[in-house]
Design an enzyme around this catalytic site. Structure first.
Site, PDB file in Angstrom:
ATOM      1  N   HIS A 211      26.089  -8.970 -20.441  1.00  0.00           N
ATOM      2  CA  HIS A 211      24.984  -8.099 -19.936  1.00  0.00           C
ATOM      3  C   HIS A 211      24.310  -7.308 -19.604  1.00  0.00           C
ATOM      4  O   HIS A 211      23.260  -6.715 -20.561  1.00  0.00           O
ATOM      5  CB  HIS A 211      25.182  -8.917 -18.946  1.00  0.00           C
ATOM      6  CG  HIS A 211      23.300  -8.943 -18.217  1.00  0.00           C
ATOM      7  ND1 HIS A 211      23.176  -9.782 -16.683  1.00  0.00           N
ATOM      8  CD2 HIS A 211      21.997  -8.694 -18.362  1.00  0.00           C
ATOM      9  CE1 HIS A 211      22.041  -9.230 -16.594  1.00  0.00           C
ATOM     10  NE2 HIS A 211      21.437  -9.427 -17.931  1.00  0.00           N
TER      11      HIS A 211
ATOM     12  N   GLU B 185      19.125  -6.706 -11.193  1.00  0.00           N
ATOM     13  CA  GLU B 185      19.078  -7.870 -11.479  1.00  0.00           C
ATOM     14  C   GLU B 185      19.231  -8.928 -10.992  1.00  0.00           C
ATOM     15  O   GLU B 185      19.385 -10.158 -10.481  1.00  0.00           O
ATOM     16  CB  GLU B 185      18.403  -7.513 -12.947  1.00  0.00           C
ATOM     17  CG  GLU B 185      18.699  -9.118 -13.921  1.00  0.00           C
ATOM     18  CD  GLU B 185      19.161  -9.627 -15.015  1.00  0.00           C
ATOM     19  OE1 GLU B 185      18.711 -10.381 -15.809  1.00  0.00           O
ATOM     20  OE2 GLU B 185      18.680  -7.991 -15.744  1.00  0.00           O
TER      21      GLU B 185
ATOM     22  N   GLU C 281      28.929   7.196 -12.530  1.00  0.00           N
ATOM     23  CA  GLU C 281      27.799   7.183 -11.252  1.00  0.00           C
ATOM     24  C   GLU C 281      26.312   6.183 -11.532  1.00  0.00           C
ATOM     25  O   GLU C 281      25.768   6.181 -10.438  1.00  0.00           O
ATOM     26  CB  GLU C 281      26.821   8.775 -10.429  1.00  0.00           C
ATOM     27  CG  GLU C 281      26.145   8.895 -11.411  1.00  0.00           C
ATOM     28  CD  GLU C 281      26.850   9.716 -12.230  1.00  0.00           C
ATOM     29  OE1 GLU C 281      26.848  10.465 -13.163  1.00  0.00           O
ATOM     30  OE2 GLU C 281      28.188   9.728 -12.526  1.00  0.00           O
TER      31      GLU C 281
ATOM     32  N   GLU D  70      23.885  -6.147 -23.337  1.00  0.00           N
ATOM     33  CA  GLU D  70      23.073  -7.159 -24.038  1.00  0.00           C
ATOM     34  C   GLU D  70      21.018  -5.774 -23.985  1.00  0.00           C
ATOM     35  O   GLU D  70      20.638  -5.947 -24.912  1.00  0.00           O
ATOM     36  CB  GLU D  70      22.745  -8.312 -23.276  1.00  0.00           C
ATOM     37  CG  GLU D  70      20.621  -8.962 -23.488  1.00  0.00           C
ATOM     38  CD  GLU D  70      20.625  -9.428 -22.341  1.00  0.00           C
ATOM     39  OE1 GLU D  70      19.032  -9.202 -22.033  1.00  0.00           O
ATOM     40  OE2 GLU D  70      21.030 -10.219 -21.865  1.00  0.00           O
ATOM     41  N   HIS D  71      22.019  -5.179 -22.459  1.00  0.00           N
ATOM     42  CA  HIS D  71      20.738  -4.351 -22.123  1.00  0.00           C
ATOM     43  C   HIS D  71      20.408  -2.925 -22.845  1.00  0.00           C
ATOM     44  O   HIS D  71      19.550  -2.155 -23.611  1.00  0.00           O
ATOM     45  CB  HIS D  71      20.505  -4.148 -21.029  1.00  0.00           C
ATOM     46  CG  HIS D  71      19.977  -4.736 -19.789  1.00  0.00           C
ATOM     47  ND1 HIS D  71      18.833  -4.834 -19.642  1.00  0.00           N
ATOM     48  CD2 HIS D  71      20.516  -5.956 -19.336  1.00  0.00           C
ATOM     49  CE1 HIS D  71      18.326  -5.809 -18.520  1.00  0.00           C
ATOM     50  NE2 HIS D  71      19.517  -7.083 -18.475  1.00  0.00           N
TER      51      HIS D  71
END
Length: 940
Positions: free
Chosen positions: A8, A109, A84, A11-12
């Site tokens: 995920h 999200e 971080e 994906e970003h």
């Protein structure tokens, strides 16, 4: 193989800068440099999909180039910021030299996603039913595991999975295939050697006996009975999804078992009145290598878990003994036929999603698409063996030891425990740092903020120009006739594939005010309570057999030229195959003339389902609820919107669901019927093939003549009603030209907008924010300028500040048809800071810190929405529903083209500057000390 959310986050990340396009976030930049009709990316349980679509061939090549380069050649250099980067304060965007990573956005999200208890339940269900391999972890990421992901793991995952040998390409549409293949070959495939990806998922080891699990979740403040918040389901592992016919059969079987009020599990579970609705993921789930079937209840008392399990067992035995009626099977096959013929604008995307799971496991994608063939094979199997379906039930449900019983109940301290664990995790990480490391991190944080604020050079990205946008729109031919000499009917001949679409709008002008809040409930149940000679089960059966669905919904439409004028009504929508039109219109006649309101028990069941549904929808639509509330006091239509679709409606339905005696509510429905279900103040529309229009016109005429008309004219409840035609009346021979459909609008000349600030305190760990500003109506030049301005602020300022720096999952500005401009944010760790960001966005525009290129990009993005494709079923609907003609759309189009820098700064000063226009604010989210101290906020 873990819950760090690596696929995920990747994906970003890959959408944030690549070798050929080394700028921060080309994905979001391309939204404004293209006329795309869709651009997104999705991470499923076992694949990531990168879909896009456009109607422009050059644009298609541009987007394909950006997507290919992003997937196969992203910038993934190592970075000190990485460790971080997960903290709430940061979201790490990209820069050519120092690409940072989207841990923070994914973190928020997923925190937002898991405030939805249905999502929590579904996730546990999959993890525990398929515990041996990748399905045992959370592909999207568990917020408490996301911080553990290292840059090395991310890079390794990309190297092993994002390779052409492990990729599948899907195109759909009418651009030449050769061009796509050539581009994919030259820009990606040719640059790699074939490898063995070793990403196959092994078969789940079958259990020799059933298992049980119990989990906890957050409590639901909108539950109709706080003592009944437990969910339980029984799930069965089925066959491998690459066995396409077996899965087709099991999918149909599943619909027969749980679909609608005639199904055995609906009768046995929903009507037992011990829960509010089916459990999440009810029915067939074909998104994992082996499919599964799940059934159960939510909204039960913990003591009823055993009862639900016994009911499920008994129902399975009953089905094995009795089978299914032929009519029920026919209704289901009819549904498949109509789904195949109905055309939607996202057909290509639906196909891609439909084949993705099976193809991902090396199933044959084309086999999946031969649906007519499978229907014939299914009929043949039933003919040869009438017990075909019962044998499947016995094999997969009765005799299947791979069965999971999962229960979930709320823990009051659920979110507190999560927050505590998160704080402890942060403390451990901080404690492990030396003073020198802390100093470095602080400096990196400052560097990051500076980097995020640095202007981007986007010249490397391909772009369309404003001159690529079509200057004019194609006109849609419409004709209007009057049925029974008084009801206007709009006809639009379209290539609808032998499907007829019928709609009608009925006015609410004469409805007494005290009945208004119950209109959405009336709309929801009117097609589900029975009518004429049919009880509610028979009615559901007829609707399934003869139509593609019949629905009723509130219809509140702001006027296009006055903010304090609006239309209020109810919209009836339906579709059917050409051959079933007489049957569908007969069903509407019976619903209008003889609806049933006697079945109190069934009404209770429907009320509980509606209330549960509204409550479950808040985590996904929180920003919409915030925006509806924020605009409540800005226009007269806003008040009605809040009553019908806002938090007021959620609370009303919760109250009704809590009532032990619903008779007083039930008695309101026939009263509403008297004002709504007649031919006074009504208009209809038909979209059908040219050959079918004459037949449709006969059926509509018969329907109108057959429904009641008030003997004496009823007076409108609000005295100020104006009759408005969608266009000036034509003269001479064209008097009955396309568009003379009168609409009776309400005007409120004494309306005074006022400011209101509301905080809905919910047990969520993130916020949903809406700030609304009253501006101008659709037909003005300023409206066009504000529309471009909203897009400009979103793309060039709000995205950076709210998502990249603030860590929210989403945020921006949009202008609604009602002339209300809305700033919003979604799954946002911040609250008042985001409201300050909205103010800064206006200051940014007033300072003029944007270029002509920025304005052109905003225009491209707005035109992509304006020119989004329209399905044949929806052609002419802007005219029928909103009174907006093609001529008005063309004028608005020219106004959009004409918007200049001066216009943008002018409207920002005129409407958005502090003190210039009335505004409303609303936040849905956790307790907030600053808001609590501020008396100007209403706390709910």
């Amino acid at each position: 193989m873990d819950s760090t959310g690596v696929p995920h986050i990747l994906e970003h990340t890959v959408l944030c800068g690549s070798q050929k396009y080394p700028c921060r976030d080309p994905f979001f930049k391309m939204l404004n440099r293209s006329l795309s009709t869709f651009m997104n990316a999705f991470t499923a349980n076992d694949y990531t999909l990168y879909p896009f679509s456009t109607q422009n061939p050059k644009d298609f090549q541009n987007l394909l180039s950006v997507y290919l380069d992003a997937a196969f050649f992203p910038c993934l250099q190592q970075l000190d910021f990485w460790q971080e980067g997960w903290r709430l304060e940061h979201e790490n965007p990209y820069d050519p030299q120092t690409p940072l990573v989207f841990k923070g956005v994914v973190f928020n999200e997923m925190k937002g996603a898991f405030t939805d208890n249905e999502r929590v339940f579904s996730q546990h269900l999959q993890n525990k039913l398929l515990p041996d391999h990748t399905y045992a972890v959370i592909s999207g990421g568990d917020p408490l595991n996301i911080p553990d992901l290292t840059w090395e793991q991310l890079k390794q995952f990309h190297a092993s999975h994002y390779h052409p040998s492990n990729a599948r390409f899907f195109t759909y549409g009418n651009f030449p295939l050769e061009q796509h293949l050539k581009q994919i070959h030259e820009e990606a495939l040719i640059k790699f050697q074939r490898i063995e990806p070793n990403t196959a998922i092994p078969k789940q080891q079958l259990w020799d006996k059933p298992r049980e699990h119990h989990v906890t979740c957050g409590s639901d403040s909108f539950a109709s009975d706080p003592a009944k918040q437990t969910t339980v389901s029984v799930s069965f592992l089925l066959s491998d999804i690459t066995d396409t016919f077996e899965n087709f059969t099991l999918n149909l079987l599943s619909s027969l078992l749980v679909g609608g009020p005639n199904s055995p599990f609906y009768k046995a579970l929903i009507e037992a009145n011990i829960g509010t609705d089916f459990s999440p993921d009810v029915g067939f789930n074909g998104y994992t290598k082996e499919a599964y079937f799940s059934v159960g209840l939510q909204g039960i008392a913990e003591r009823d878990i055993e009862t639900v399990k016994q009911i499920i067992g008994r129902t399975i035995d009953d089905v094995i003994e009795k089978g299914f009626e032929e009519d029920k099977i026919e209704a289901l096959l009819h549904k498949i036929e109509i789904q195949l013929k109905h055309q939607s604008t996202s057909f290509g995307l639906s196909l891609a999603s439909y084949i993705a799971s099976c193809w991902n496991h090396d199933g044959e994608p084309l086999e999946l698409l031969k649906i007519a063939e499978k229907v014939s094979q299914f009929r043949q199997c039933l003919k040869e063996n009438p017990a075909f379906l019962q044998e499947k039930v016995k094999r997969y449900f009765k005799d299947n030891p791979h069965r999971l019983t999962l229960s979930m109940s709320p823990d009051e301290a659920y979110y507190d425990k999560q927050a505590k664990t998160e704080a402890e995790k942060l403390k451990q990480k901080v404690n492990a740092l030396s003073e020198e490391q802390k100093k470095q991190i602080y400096e990196k944080g400052l560097e990051l903020i500076a980097l995020q604020s640095k202007p981007q050079d986007t010249s490397c990205l391909p772009a369309l120009k404003v001159s690529d946008i079509e200057p004019t729109i194609p006109l849609t031919k419409l004709e209007t006739a009057f049925a029974a000499d008084e009801v206007p009917v709009q006809y639009c001949a379209q290539p609808t594939n032998e499907v007829v679409y019928f709609r009608a709008v009925s006015s609410l002008n004469t409805l007494p005010e005290e009945l208004k809040p119950y209109v959405p409930l009336f709309c929801n149940v009117i097609t589900k309570m029975g009518c004429g000679a049919l009880d509610y089960r028979e009615q559901a059966q007829q609707i399934e057999l003869k139509t593609g669905g019949m629905s009723v919904s509130p219809h509140i439409i702001p006027d296009d030229s006055h903010l304090d004028v609006y239309e209020q009504g109810v919209l009836f929508s339906s579709l059917c195959l050409d051959r079933n039109l007489p049957d569908m219109m007969h069903l509407w006649s019976e619903i209008f003339n003889n609806p049933h309101f006697e079945e109190e028990e069934h009404f209770k069941v429907l009320v509980k389902m509606i209330a549960q549904d509204l409550s479950n929808g808040i985590p996904d639509s929180g920003h919409l609820y915030a925006s509806v509330r924020a605009s409540k006091t800005l226009t007269p239509a806003g008040e009605l919107q809040e009553m019908f679709t806002g938090m007021d409606q959620v609370k009303l339905m919760k109250r009704i669901a809590e009532m032990s005696d619903v008779k007083p509510i039930l008695r309101k429905l026939p009263r509403i019927k008297k004002y709504l279900l007649n031919s006074d103040n009504m208009r209809c529309s038909v979209n059908a093939t040219p050959q079918q229009i004459a037949q449709a016109s006969k059926e509509v005429e018969k329907f109108i003549k057959g429904i009641t008309r008030s003997k004496k004219e009823r007076r409108p409840v609000r005295p100020h009603v104006i009759e408005k035609y969608s266009e000036p009346k034509a003269t001479g021979s064209e008097t009955l030209n396309c568009s003379q459909i009168p609409r009776k609008l309400i005007t409120e000349p004494t309306f005074q907008p006022c400011q209101m600030k509301t905080h809905f305190i919910l047990s969520f760990p993130v916020n949903y924010i809406g700030e609304c500003i009253r501006t101008v109506p659709y037909t003005t030049q300023d409206y066009a300028s504000l529309r471009i301005l909203a897009q400009l602020m979103t793309a060039k300022f709000l995205h950076r500040e709210i998502r990249e720096k603030g860590g929210a999952y989403g945020g921006g500005a949009k202008l609604s048809h009602s002339g209300v401009l809305t700033f919003y944010s979604y799954r946002d760790p911040n609250s008042l800071a985001t409201l300050t960001t909205f103010e800064k966005a206006v200051d940014w525009v007033k300072s003029g810190d944007f270029t002509q290129q920025d304005i052109d990009e905003a225009k491209l993005a707005v035109f992509a929405a304006v020119d989004a494709p329209t399905a044949p079923s929806d052609k002419g609907m802007d005219h029928f529903l909103f009174g907006i003609s093609d001529e008005m759309k063309q004028t608005h189009r020219e106004q959009l083209f004409a918007v200049s820098r001066e216009n943008l700064m002018d409207v920002a000063n005129k409407y958005l500057a502090a003190g210039k226009s009335t505004r409303g604010l609303a936040i849905l989210g956790p307790e907030n000390a600053d808001i609590a101290k501020d008396p100007s906020w209403v706390k709910r």
